[in-house]
Design a protein around this motif. Sequence first.
Motif, mmCIF file in Angstrom:
data_model
loop_
_atom_site.group_PDB
_atom_site.id
_atom_site.type_symbol
_atom_site.label_atom_id
_atom_site.label_comp_id
_atom_site.label_asym_id
_atom_site.label_seq_id
_atom_site.Cartn_x
_atom_site.Cartn_y
_atom_site.Cartn_z
ATOM 1 N N LEU A 161 11.574 -46.781 60.121
ATOM 2 C CA LEU A 161 11.315 -45.350 60.259
ATOM 3 C C LEU A 161 12.598 -44.577 60.550
ATOM 4 C CD1 LEU A 161 7.980 -45.567 62.265
ATOM 5 C CD2 LEU A 161 8.257 -44.535 60.007
ATOM 6 N N ASP A 166 10.079 -40.289 57.963
ATOM 7 C CA ASP A 166 8.644 -40.407 58.208
ATOM 8 C C ASP A 166 7.942 -41.138 57.072
ATOM 9 O OD1 ASP A 166 8.725 -39.214 60.645
ATOM 10 O OD2 ASP A 166 8.275 -37.206 59.915
ATOM 11 N N GLU A 168 3.889 -42.417 56.528
ATOM 12 C CA GLU A 168 2.540 -42.399 57.108
ATOM 13 C C GLU A 168 2.016 -43.797 57.406
ATOM 14 O OE1 GLU A 168 -1.984 -41.110 55.722
ATOM 15 O OE2 GLU A 168 -0.241 -40.369 54.626
ATOM 16 N N TRP A 171 3.953 -45.436 60.365
ATOM 17 C CA TRP A 171 3.539 -44.896 61.662
ATOM 18 C C TRP A 171 2.177 -45.461 62.070
ATOM 19 C CZ3 TRP A 171 6.769 -43.304 64.949
ATOM 20 C CH2 TRP A 171 7.856 -42.492 64.622
ATOM 21 N N LYS A 193 2.072 -38.834 64.921
ATOM 22 C CA LYS A 193 2.993 -38.645 63.798
ATOM 23 C C LYS A 193 2.250 -38.811 62.472
ATOM 24 C CE LYS A 193 7.303 -38.391 65.578
ATOM 25 N NZ LYS A 193 8.350 -37.432 65.175
ATOM 26 N N MET A 197 1.200 -35.895 59.344
ATOM 27 C CA MET A 197 1.485 -36.050 57.917
ATOM 28 C C MET A 197 0.212 -35.994 57.079
ATOM 29 S SD MET A 197 4.361 -39.065 58.133
ATOM 30 C CE MET A 197 4.734 -38.934 56.397
#
Length: 417
Positions: A161, A166, A168, A171, A193, A197
């Motif tokens: 990361l 970022d 998805e 995370w 996070k 998104m």
Amino acid sequence: MILMWACFALLTLVALGFVMLPFLKKERVQTITHNANAELISIYEQRLVDLQTDLDNQRIDGVSHAESIVELKRRLLNELSPEKSLNSKGNNRIFALTGGAFVLALTGVFYGLTGSQQQISAWHDAMDNLADYGERAVMQKGEPLSQNELQAFALALRTKLSRSGDDEVAWMLLGRVAMSLNEFDMAQQSFDKALRMNPDNMQVLISYSQVLLLEGSEANMTRAAGMLSKVLKVEPTNLDAISLLALIAYERKDWPQAKAAFEVLLASMEKNDSRYSMISERISDIEQQMQTEGSVMPVTNTTGAIAVTVDIAKELIDKQPKDGILFIFAKAASGSPMPLAAVKLAKYSFPITVELSDSSAMVAGLNLSSAENIIISARISIDDSVMPSSGELEGHSQSLKRESVSDYQLQIDTLIP
């Protein structure tokens, strides 16, 4: 990583320079002519002859003669070439190389004792095994991840990361790994996070709800219920969401809602499922709590409610079970079998009119307003359960458009074989 090694190399070069440069610095040596020492010695001997002559002719006394000889010797020593003195110092390059080797050896020993080479090696291993960890954790391939492997997986995900920005899925995986490691703060931050998104990620909403339930506060349970209701609006048959809502109702001691949710779960399982007996025991425990506390399904008058008038077919009047309990409920015409609204009556007589509304929802957030088309049902139960059993009586409506229904006539006309 490259920057770290560059700094390490730079510091090592500075240390080597600090130790070796003094030895390699050139000394300034005064240039002298050929046979300069021989000329100085010749002058010295001539001066000795002159002094001896002066002493013999009594131009100086013995004391002055002796002092003059000492002074001549001192002056000669000061004026002689220092070549032999320089040669006695040895080879300065050897001293410089010895000092450099000592610095390198000391640096290696110090880094071996206090450095983080093991952590760096473990970090490299984690990055190399990131794909394998992902397959074992997500796709259930191979052996489950051990505690150390979970920590390595989390480290690799954080590195990914930080490098790629970022992601998805990354995370979401980090949040799940943090849950397994009981790092609930990290899990919540990771899920936050992921939801920023994609707010509609159903898997993240369910996993986030699990974290909130583990925290156990009333505010977190309310937030978890809202997330799960959002999931059920999109995926009405999501058993994970229904089971978590059942746990929320159970923790809140909302026995009717908890019982209904657990019964929906039980109906979706085979009897040989390892969870079947556990959920059956949980339902029995809830029933005991309901008997102790006298819990009943709520019946309230609410604007927008549907008034349901229930009657029973004449041929079934004599077939009603003794001490039967009447359930009147509505559920979505397609999707989740969970009732959207329900009323439970232990004492009744036909015909009877009740109202179904959002306030009589079985599970918070899953109510009449969440469905466009509904089916209204009535059942006379013999076992205090909303799930059908042999010998019970029931009746169903056709699929109805909820917004166009304000009252409905329903007849119980079927004997369940």
